[in-house]
Motif scaffolding. Sequence first.
Motif, mmCIF file in Angstrom:
data_model
loop_
_atom_site.group_PDB
_atom_site.id
_atom_site.type_symbol
_atom_site.label_atom_id
_atom_site.label_comp_id
_atom_site.label_asym_id
_atom_site.label_seq_id
_atom_site.Cartn_x
_atom_site.Cartn_y
_atom_site.Cartn_z
ATOM 1 N N ALA A 41 0.818 -1.214 0.000
ATOM 2 C CA ALA A 41 0.000 0.000 0.000
ATOM 3 C C ALA A 41 0.853 1.266 0.000
ATOM 4 N N GLU A 42 2.164 1.128 0.064
ATOM 5 C CA GLU A 42 3.061 2.281 0.114
ATOM 6 C C GLU A 42 3.591 2.626 -1.276
ATOM 7 N N THR A 43 3.941 3.887 -1.474
ATOM 8 C CA THR A 43 4.551 4.340 -2.718
ATOM 9 C C THR A 43 6.026 4.609 -2.460
ATOM 10 N N TYR A 44 6.900 4.093 -3.318
ATOM 11 C CA TYR A 44 8.341 4.298 -3.183
ATOM 12 C C TYR A 44 8.910 4.862 -4.475
ATOM 13 N N ALA A 45 9.945 5.667 -4.346
ATOM 14 C CA ALA A 45 10.616 6.239 -5.516
ATOM 15 C C ALA A 45 11.540 5.212 -6.163
ATOM 16 N N THR A 46 12.060 4.277 -5.363
ATOM 17 C CA THR A 46 13.024 3.286 -5.835
ATOM 18 C C THR A 46 12.642 1.910 -5.317
ATOM 19 N N ASP A 47 12.742 0.917 -6.174
ATOM 20 C CA ASP A 47 12.544 -0.472 -5.761
ATOM 21 C C ASP A 47 13.859 -1.217 -5.919
ATOM 22 N N ARG A 48 14.057 -2.216 -5.069
ATOM 23 C CA ARG A 48 15.257 -3.047 -5.163
ATOM 24 C C ARG A 48 14.844 -4.506 -5.011
ATOM 25 N N VAL A 49 15.339 -5.358 -5.920
ATOM 26 C CA VAL A 49 15.086 -6.795 -5.866
ATOM 27 C C VAL A 49 16.417 -7.481 -5.616
ATOM 28 N N THR A 50 16.451 -8.304 -4.565
ATOM 29 C CA THR A 50 17.664 -9.030 -4.202
ATOM 30 C C THR A 50 17.349 -10.519 -4.180
ATOM 31 N N PHE A 51 18.285 -11.321 -4.662
ATOM 32 C CA PHE A 51 18.167 -12.773 -4.601
ATOM 33 C C PHE A 51 19.249 -13.253 -3.634
ATOM 34 N N PRO A 52 18.919 -13.352 -2.338
ATOM 35 C CA PRO A 52 19.952 -13.638 -1.330
ATOM 36 C C PRO A 52 20.444 -15.073 -1.278
ATOM 37 N N THR A 53 19.672 -16.021 -1.820
ATOM 38 C CA THR A 53 20.107 -17.418 -1.788
ATOM 39 C C THR A 53 19.932 -18.045 -3.166
ATOM 40 N N VAL A 54 20.728 -19.080 -3.424
ATOM 41 C CA VAL A 54 20.661 -19.789 -4.703
ATOM 42 C C VAL A 54 20.402 -21.272 -4.456
ATOM 43 N N ALA A 55 19.857 -21.929 -5.473
ATOM 44 C CA ALA A 55 19.648 -23.376 -5.401
ATOM 45 C C ALA A 55 21.001 -24.070 -5.447
#
Length: 148
Positions: A41-55
């Motif tokens: 429900a919040e508005t952000y100026a910047t988004d960040r996607v992180t993939f902290p773990t791998v198969a």
Amino acid sequence: DPASYVIEGSNDGETFTAIAESDVAAFEDRFFQQVYLFGNAETYATDRVTFPTVADAPAANSMQVAEVELLGTVIGPVEGPAMTVVEADGQVTISWDAAAGEGYTLEATDNLEAPDWQAVEATVETADGVSSVTLPADKAREFYRLVK
């Protein structure tokens, strides 16, 4: 392959707030699209996607992601019916309020840069005031809209 993700938002580019996080299901093959739905429900100026773990982390020496799309709806008044999209059991169901959506046509395109919107040829079923269309999830990636 990524095994988990974290989506965060920021308004100053330095302090990030977690929006969503989850495990990533195992990929069936190299050209497999996965869809994850989450609320915010919040508005952000910047988004960040992180993939902290791998198969298979002990054997992994790298990780590769072809594309990440963050799609959503704008907070505020919306003209016309609201749409809901749910993927389950190899199908995608698109639903909207039938009364608010009276006179609307569901259209799809696979390219937002040069859209060629086409009416979706599918059976529309109405039950309890909701219209829905169910399509196979293995179709090429498409974008949908309701037009009057």
